[in-house]
Design a protein around this motif. Structure first.
Motif, mmCIF file in Angstrom:
data_model
loop_
_atom_site.group_PDB
_atom_site.id
_atom_site.type_symbol
_atom_site.label_atom_id
_atom_site.label_comp_id
_atom_site.label_asym_id
_atom_site.label_seq_id
_atom_site.Cartn_x
_atom_site.Cartn_y
_atom_site.Cartn_z
ATOM 1 N N THR A 1 12.630 14.110 21.154
ATOM 2 C CA THR A 1 11.544 14.700 20.384
ATOM 3 C C THR A 1 11.659 16.217 20.457
ATOM 4 O OG1 THR A 1 10.082 12.841 20.828
ATOM 5 C CG2 THR A 1 9.024 14.907 20.197
ATOM 6 N N ILE A 2 11.485 16.880 19.324
ATOM 7 C CA ILE A 2 11.516 18.342 19.294
ATOM 8 C C ILE A 2 10.109 18.862 19.613
ATOM 9 C CG2 ILE A 2 11.096 18.505 16.804
ATOM 10 C CD1 ILE A 2 13.022 20.938 16.783
ATOM 11 N N VAL A 3 10.026 19.859 20.497
ATOM 12 C CA VAL A 3 8.748 20.479 20.867
ATOM 13 C C VAL A 3 8.876 21.989 20.768
ATOM 14 C CG1 VAL A 3 8.004 18.577 22.370
ATOM 15 C CG2 VAL A 3 9.321 20.470 23.337
ATOM 16 N N ASN A 4 7.721 22.650 20.716
ATOM 17 C CA ASN A 4 7.677 24.121 20.649
ATOM 18 C C ASN A 4 8.630 24.665 19.583
ATOM 19 O OD1 ASN A 4 5.807 24.182 22.773
ATOM 20 N ND2 ASN A 4 7.455 24.063 24.253
ATOM 21 N N TYR A 5 8.487 24.157 18.382
ATOM 22 C CA TYR A 5 9.442 24.515 17.340
ATOM 23 C C TYR A 5 8.880 25.489 16.322
ATOM 24 C CZ TYR A 5 7.075 20.779 14.688
ATOM 25 O OH TYR A 5 6.152 19.985 14.067
ATOM 26 N N GLU A 6 9.809 26.145 15.641
ATOM 27 C CA GLU A 6 9.512 27.033 14.521
ATOM 28 C C GLU A 6 9.927 26.325 13.244
ATOM 29 O OE1 GLU A 6 10.508 31.225 16.818
ATOM 30 O OE2 GLU A 6 11.639 30.677 15.045
ATOM 31 N N VAL A 7 9.220 26.597 12.176
ATOM 32 C CA VAL A 7 9.555 26.036 10.869
ATOM 33 C C VAL A 7 10.220 27.140 10.057
ATOM 34 C CG1 VAL A 7 8.655 24.941 8.788
ATOM 35 C CG2 VAL A 7 7.557 24.497 10.992
ATOM 36 N N ASP A 8 11.431 26.887 9.591
ATOM 37 C CA ASP A 8 12.193 27.870 8.837
ATOM 38 C C ASP A 8 12.821 27.151 7.653
ATOM 39 O OD1 ASP A 8 13.280 30.319 8.209
ATOM 40 O OD2 ASP A 8 14.383 30.554 10.078
ATOM 41 N N SER A 9 13.547 27.874 6.821
ATOM 42 C CA SER A 9 14.232 27.237 5.697
ATOM 43 C C SER A 9 15.492 27.999 5.346
ATOM 44 C CB SER A 9 13.318 27.154 4.472
ATOM 45 O OG SER A 9 13.081 28.442 3.955
ATOM 46 N N THR A 10 16.391 27.270 4.690
ATOM 47 C CA THR A 10 17.591 27.854 4.127
ATOM 48 C C THR A 10 18.086 26.927 3.024
ATOM 49 O OG1 THR A 10 19.784 28.759 4.591
ATOM 50 C CG2 THR A 10 19.195 26.791 5.785
ATOM 51 N N ASP A 11 18.530 27.490 1.933
ATOM 52 C CA ASP A 11 19.054 26.697 0.814
ATOM 53 C C ASP A 11 18.138 25.533 0.450
ATOM 54 O OD1 ASP A 11 21.289 28.347 0.650
ATOM 55 O OD2 ASP A 11 22.393 27.151 2.123
ATOM 56 N N PHE A 12 16.838 25.785 0.382
ATOM 57 C CA PHE A 12 15.830 24.796 -0.008
ATOM 58 C C PHE A 12 15.662 23.647 0.990
ATOM 59 C CE2 PHE A 12 17.530 26.695 -3.903
ATOM 60 C CZ PHE A 12 16.388 27.332 -4.359
ATOM 61 N N MET A 13 16.170 23.813 2.213
ATOM 62 C CA MET A 13 16.000 22.808 3.252
ATOM 63 C C MET A 13 15.074 23.363 4.336
ATOM 64 S SD MET A 13 19.837 21.277 3.696
ATOM 65 C CE MET A 13 20.620 22.873 3.849
ATOM 66 N N ILE A 14 14.248 22.497 4.895
ATOM 67 C CA ILE A 14 13.391 22.880 6.013
ATOM 68 C C ILE A 14 14.198 22.713 7.292
ATOM 69 C CG2 ILE A 14 11.320 22.267 7.328
ATOM 70 C CD1 ILE A 14 10.135 21.224 4.687
ATOM 71 N N ILE A 15 14.073 23.663 8.192
ATOM 72 C CA ILE A 15 14.761 23.583 9.477
ATOM 73 C C ILE A 15 13.730 23.730 10.583
ATOM 74 C CG2 ILE A 15 16.528 24.575 10.975
ATOM 75 C CD1 ILE A 15 17.775 25.776 8.419
ATOM 76 N N LEU A 16 13.717 22.767 11.499
ATOM 77 C CA LEU A 16 12.883 22.853 12.691
ATOM 78 C C LEU A 16 13.779 23.323 13.820
ATOM 79 C CD1 LEU A 16 11.003 19.427 12.448
ATOM 80 C CD2 LEU A 16 10.389 21.611 11.393
ATOM 81 N N LYS A 17 13.421 24.439 14.453
ATOM 82 C CA LYS A 17 14.197 24.988 15.561
ATOM 83 C C LYS A 17 13.297 25.006 16.785
ATOM 84 C CE LYS A 17 16.717 28.135 12.524
ATOM 85 N NZ LYS A 17 16.969 29.548 12.199
ATOM 86 N N GLY A 18 13.694 24.281 17.823
ATOM 87 C CA GLY A 18 12.837 24.199 18.997
ATOM 88 C C GLY A 18 13.581 23.723 20.224
ATOM 89 N N HIS A 19 12.883 22.948 21.044
ATOM 90 C CA HIS A 19 13.434 22.514 22.325
ATOM 91 C C HIS A 19 13.292 21.003 22.504
ATOM 92 C CE1 HIS A 19 12.629 26.801 22.916
ATOM 93 N NE2 HIS A 19 13.724 26.735 23.656
ATOM 94 N N CYS A 20 14.220 20.445 23.260
ATOM 95 C CA CYS A 20 14.209 19.031 23.603
ATOM 96 C C CYS A 20 13.046 18.759 24.559
ATOM 97 C CB CYS A 20 15.537 18.668 24.272
ATOM 98 S SG CYS A 20 15.589 17.006 24.981
ATOM 99 N N LYS A 21 12.306 17.708 24.296
ATOM 100 C CA LYS A 21 11.172 17.341 25.145
ATOM 101 C C LYS A 21 11.638 16.915 26.532
ATOM 102 C CE LYS A 21 7.085 14.395 25.192
ATOM 103 N NZ LYS A 21 6.315 13.415 24.412
ATOM 104 N N LYS A 22 12.851 16.362 26.644
ATOM 105 C CA LYS A 22 13.343 15.843 27.925
ATOM 106 C C LYS A 22 13.940 16.927 28.822
ATOM 107 C CE LYS A 22 14.448 11.432 25.755
ATOM 108 N NZ LYS A 22 15.532 10.538 25.331
ATOM 109 N N CYS A 23 14.828 17.770 28.262
ATOM 110 C CA CYS A 23 15.559 18.733 29.099
ATOM 111 C C CYS A 23 15.255 20.191 28.784
ATOM 112 C CB CYS A 23 17.062 18.498 28.993
ATOM 113 S SG CYS A 23 17.791 19.012 27.417
ATOM 114 N N ASN A 24 14.466 20.434 27.728
ATOM 115 C CA ASN A 24 14.109 21.774 27.278
ATOM 116 C C ASN A 24 15.287 22.554 26.678
ATOM 117 O OD1 ASN A 24 11.927 23.537 26.809
ATOM 118 N ND2 ASN A 24 12.579 24.838 28.492
ATOM 119 N N GLY A 25 16.388 21.871 26.390
ATOM 120 C CA GLY A 25 17.513 22.519 25.722
ATOM 121 C C GLY A 25 17.176 22.800 24.267
#
Length: 70
Positions: free
Chosen positions: A39-63
């Protein structure tokens, strides 16, 4: 608790326009190189080329993880 830090207002609007159950499925289906599917947590919502990108951290290891939604 998921924190959304929008960096792109249009992407944020498109993300929030999706039904909540669809957003939850996408948040819960992110690949982490260390943990596999996570699960992605603490994420930012961004976009590129009409696609949504979620950038954040792994809920298990925080990577760092990301999810592209087209």
């Amino acid at each position: 608790m998921v924190t959304i830090k929008p960096t792109d207002q249009l992407a944020k609007k498109r993300w929030e326009a999706m039904p909540g159950d669809v957003r939850k499925k996408l948040e819960d289906n992110v690949f982490c190189p260390s943990c596999g599917v996570t699960t992605i947590v603490n994420y930012e919502v961004d976009s590129t080329d009409f696609m949504i990108i979620l950038k954040g951290h792994c809920k298990k290891c925080n990577g760092q993880v990301a999810r592209v939604i087209d």
